[in-house]
Design an enzyme around this catalytic site. Structure first.
Site, PDB file in Angstrom:
ATOM      1  N   GLY A 203     -12.330  -4.670   1.557  1.00 26.97           N
ATOM      2  CA  GLY A 203     -13.751  -4.363   1.710  1.00 26.97           C
ATOM      3  C   GLY A 203     -14.250  -3.394   0.651  1.00 26.97           C
ATOM      4  O   GLY A 203     -15.345  -3.548   0.115  1.00 26.97           O
TER       5      GLY A 203
ATOM      6  N   LYS B  74     -17.637 -17.564   2.849  1.00 27.20           N
ATOM      7  CA  LYS B  74     -19.091 -17.556   2.986  1.00 27.20           C
ATOM      8  C   LYS B  74     -19.833 -17.052   1.753  1.00 27.20           C
ATOM      9  O   LYS B  74     -19.447 -16.037   1.166  1.00 27.20           O
ATOM     10  CB  LYS B  74     -19.475 -16.638   4.151  1.00 27.20           C
ATOM     11  CG  LYS B  74     -19.067 -17.164   5.498  1.00 27.20           C
ATOM     12  CD  LYS B  74     -19.553 -16.177   6.527  1.00 27.20           C
ATOM     13  CE  LYS B  74     -19.151 -16.558   7.924  1.00 27.20           C
ATOM     14  NZ  LYS B  74     -19.277 -15.396   8.801  1.00 27.20           N
TER      15      LYS B  74
ATOM     16  N   GLY C  39      -8.927  -9.139   0.349  1.00 25.06           N
ATOM     17  CA  GLY C  39      -7.715  -9.268   1.153  1.00 25.06           C
ATOM     18  C   GLY C  39      -7.008 -10.601   0.981  1.00 25.06           C
ATOM     19  O   GLY C  39      -5.813 -10.662   0.660  1.00 25.06           O
TER      20      GLY C  39
ATOM     21  N   ARG D  49       0.826  -1.217   0.000  1.00 25.61           N
ATOM     22  CA  ARG D  49       0.000   0.000   0.000  1.00 25.61           C
ATOM     23  C   ARG D  49       0.859   1.265   0.000  1.00 25.61           C
ATOM     24  O   ARG D  49       0.455   2.283  -0.569  1.00 25.61           O
ATOM     25  CB  ARG D  49      -0.944  -0.014   1.203  1.00 25.61           C
ATOM     26  CG  ARG D  49      -2.090  -0.980   0.976  1.00 25.61           C
ATOM     27  CD  ARG D  49      -3.010  -1.047   2.150  1.00 25.61           C
ATOM     28  NE  ARG D  49      -4.286  -1.654   1.754  1.00 25.61           N
ATOM     29  CZ  ARG D  49      -5.217  -2.028   2.598  1.00 25.61           C
ATOM     30  NH1 ARG D  49      -5.045  -1.853   3.891  1.00 25.61           N
ATOM     31  NH2 ARG D  49      -6.340  -2.549   2.161  1.00 25.61           N
TER      32      ARG D  49
HETATM   33  P1  ADP Z   1     -11.259 -12.417   0.362  1.00 25.05           P
HETATM   34  O1  ADP Z   1     -10.561 -11.882   1.596  1.00 25.05           O
HETATM   35  O2  ADP Z   1     -10.336 -12.521  -0.809  1.00 25.05           O
HETATM   36  O3  ADP Z   1     -12.528 -11.688   0.056  1.00 25.05           O
HETATM   37  P2  ADP Z   1     -12.563 -14.488   1.894  1.00 25.05           P
HETATM   38  O4  ADP Z   1     -12.231 -13.738   3.143  1.00 25.05           O
HETATM   39  O5  ADP Z   1     -13.983 -14.541   1.481  1.00 25.05           O
HETATM   40  O6  ADP Z   1     -11.674 -13.935   0.671  1.00 25.05           O
HETATM   41  O7  ADP Z   1     -12.099 -15.997   2.034  1.00 25.05           O
HETATM   42  C1  ADP Z   1     -10.781 -16.377   2.286  1.00 25.05           C
HETATM   43  C2  ADP Z   1     -10.701 -17.585   3.185  1.00 25.05           C
HETATM   44  O8  ADP Z   1     -11.485 -18.659   2.694  1.00 25.05           O
HETATM   45  C3  ADP Z   1      -9.292 -18.125   3.275  1.00 25.05           C
HETATM   46  O9  ADP Z   1      -8.790 -17.862   4.558  1.00 25.05           O
HETATM   47  C4  ADP Z   1      -9.447 -19.629   3.012  1.00 25.05           C
HETATM   48  O10 ADP Z   1      -8.710 -20.425   3.910  1.00 25.05           O
HETATM   49  C5  ADP Z   1     -10.929 -19.845   3.197  1.00 25.05           C
HETATM   50  N1  ADP Z   1     -11.417 -21.010   2.430  1.00 25.05           N
HETATM   51  C6  ADP Z   1     -11.394 -21.181   1.109  1.00 25.05           C
HETATM   52  N2  ADP Z   1     -11.898 -22.380   0.770  1.00 25.05           N
HETATM   53  C7  ADP Z   1     -12.276 -22.986   1.914  1.00 25.05           C
HETATM   54  C8  ADP Z   1     -12.859 -24.240   2.230  1.00 25.05           C
HETATM   55  N3  ADP Z   1     -13.186 -25.120   1.255  1.00 25.05           N
HETATM   56  N4  ADP Z   1     -13.110 -24.518   3.521  1.00 25.05           N
HETATM   57  C9  ADP Z   1     -12.796 -23.639   4.491  1.00 25.05           C
HETATM   58  N5  ADP Z   1     -12.238 -22.426   4.264  1.00 25.05           N
HETATM   59  C10 ADP Z   1     -11.975 -22.102   2.991  1.00 25.05           C
HETATM   60 MG    MG Z   2     -10.976 -12.141   3.692  1.00 23.78          MG
END
Ligand code: ADP
Ligand code: MG
Length: 396
Positions: free
Chosen positions: A378, A201, A355, A39
């Site tokens: 976010g 999620k 993130g 950043r």
């Molecule tokens: P971002 O920060 O890129 O928006 P998220 O916060 O939604 O992404 O998700 C990231 C997390 O999802 C990671 O820490 C990863 O370990 C978890 N993850 C991905 N696939 C699975 C899975 N099949 N079961 C449990 N956790 C998962």
């Molecule tokens: Mg995340």
């Protein structure tokens, strides 16, 4: 943002005192050392431009979420040091945000020089969008530049109230670049537009899904969120993370999306294990098998990577948010790395936001093959959801 919103290079800054809202919210170790300066690096083009054009530069940012009496870890002093190293020129640091010392230091800066104020969030009025605090920040300032994309989804004083006070204002080069790329994902995207979604999620990503279905030609879903979709089709997913409250949403989406022009592809094979641990026994669950009831799906399998790669290969635009598996553990990182390779190999314009997704792309070593990696977690999700970010709106 309107058509009249200016970018920093359209504003005369010579001899003027320019307030730059940066996003220096960098990750730190417990000892307060910077672990990732992405950043800070991203702020350089705007700061160099301003310095070369004779502006007197006052930078400000938040760092973490300070509570109560500030500790040394809450201070931006370390950031000032790193910024100076990266710029190759001195950066003055003001231990105040507002107040007599800040006033004095702001007045004393010469053309081309840079001053960094202390962490905005040490004053609780920052997050309250307090107009009085914004008036203090505005003292002695001629021009307001927002270059903090990662903070634009928050209507805080340095993002919103301050921009309302100063009439000569605009976007920094980083903010302009973020909007240029992310707007491709939401406005008039090309025909072959592949959106890759994963992560924990479904519920976190519903606004993004709702905004992009109908715009994307293909939606590839991996990560834990895929299991709520698979469960909605009546598939057995063992102990995989399923959100029961969102099964109906998934079921409906799978039937309505094709009519809106978006094909949805779900994983066809999986890497499963009983626990999320590095040295655990894993099982490849093939297309004709089901995940054992003692196990959960923790990554997409090889056939899914191939299936997704075929879509990615012919895409013109790719937007990716959310890892395909628990990429933090090497055993479950193969799917995310395979998809990263496919995105890197494709000729498409590629945009990665979120993130953890950004960490995953860095882990893959393919970051320089991605067209745009968003600096906002976010904020990029809110932008992809079609929301108007307060920080962008405040620039008029
Ligand atoms: P971002 O920060 O890129 O928006 P998220 O916060 O939604 O992404 O998700 C990231 C997390 O999802 C990671 O820490 C990863 O370990 C978890 N993850 C991905 N696939 C699975 C899975 N099949 N079961 C449990 N956790 C998962
Ligand atoms: Mg995340």
């Amino acid at each position: 943002m309107s058509a009249q919103t200016k970018t920093v290079n359209q504003i005369e800054v010579k001899g003027r005192t320019v307030f730059v809202r940066n996003d220096f919210n960098v990750p730190l170790t417990d000892q307060g050392a910077i672990t990732d300066d992405t950043r800070i690096r991203a702020s350089l083009p705007t700061l160099r431009h301003l310095s070369e054009n004779g502006a007197k530069i006052v930078c400000a940012s938040h760092l973490g979420r300070p509570k109560g009496i500030p500790t040394p870890k809450d201070s931006l002093r370390t950031v000032a040091k790193r910024l100076a190293e990266l710029l190759g020129k001195p950066v003055q640091f003001c231990p105040e945000i507002i107040g007599p010392e800040a006033e004095k230091m702001k007045k004393a800066i010469k053309a081309g020089e840079i001053l960094l104020l202390e962490n905005l969030r040490i004053d609780s009025r920052e997050t309250k969008n307090d107009p009085e605090f914004a008036r203090e920040l505005a003292k002695g300032i001629d021009v307001y530049i927002n270059d903090a994309f990662g903070a634009c989804h928050r209507a805080h004083a340095s993002i919103d109230a301050l921009a309302e006070i100063i009439s000569l204002k605009g976007m920094g080069l980083l903010l302009e670049k973020e909007i240029r790329y992310l707007s491709m994902a939401t406005q008039n995207p090309p025909k072959k537009y592949v959106v890759i979604l994963g992560g924990v999620k479904v519920s976190d990503k519903i606004p993004v899904i709702e905004n992009l279905v109908g715009k994307a030609s293909c939606l590839l879903i991996g990560g834990a969120m895929a299991y709520t979709f698979l469960a909605s089709q009546g598939k057995f997913v063992g102990r995989s993370k399923v959100e029961p409250d969102f099964i109906e949403f998934c079921k409906k989406l799978l039937t309505t999306a094709p009519a809106k022009g978006t094909r949805i592809l779900l994983p066809i094979d999986h890497i499963a294990a009983a626990k999320i641990e590095p040295d655990i026994t894993v099982r490849l669950v093939g297309q004709d098998e089901t995940i054992p009831d003692t196990m959960m799906g923790l990554d997409i399998g090889f056939d899914t990577v191939k299936l997704f790669a075929m879509e990615i290969e012919s895409a013109e635009l790719i937007v990716w948010n959310g890892p395909m598996g628990v990429f933090e553990i090497d055993t479950f990182a193969g799917g995310t790395m395979g998809v990263a390779q496919a995105v890197a190999d494709s000729k498409a314009t590629s945009i990665v936001g979120g993130g953890d997704s950004v960490s995953a792309i860095h882990k893959s070593g393919l970051a320089d093959k991605i067209t745009h990696i968003s600096t906002g977690g976010g904020a990029s999700l809110e932008y992809l959801s079609g929301l108007i970010l307060p920080g962008i709106a405040a620039l008029g």
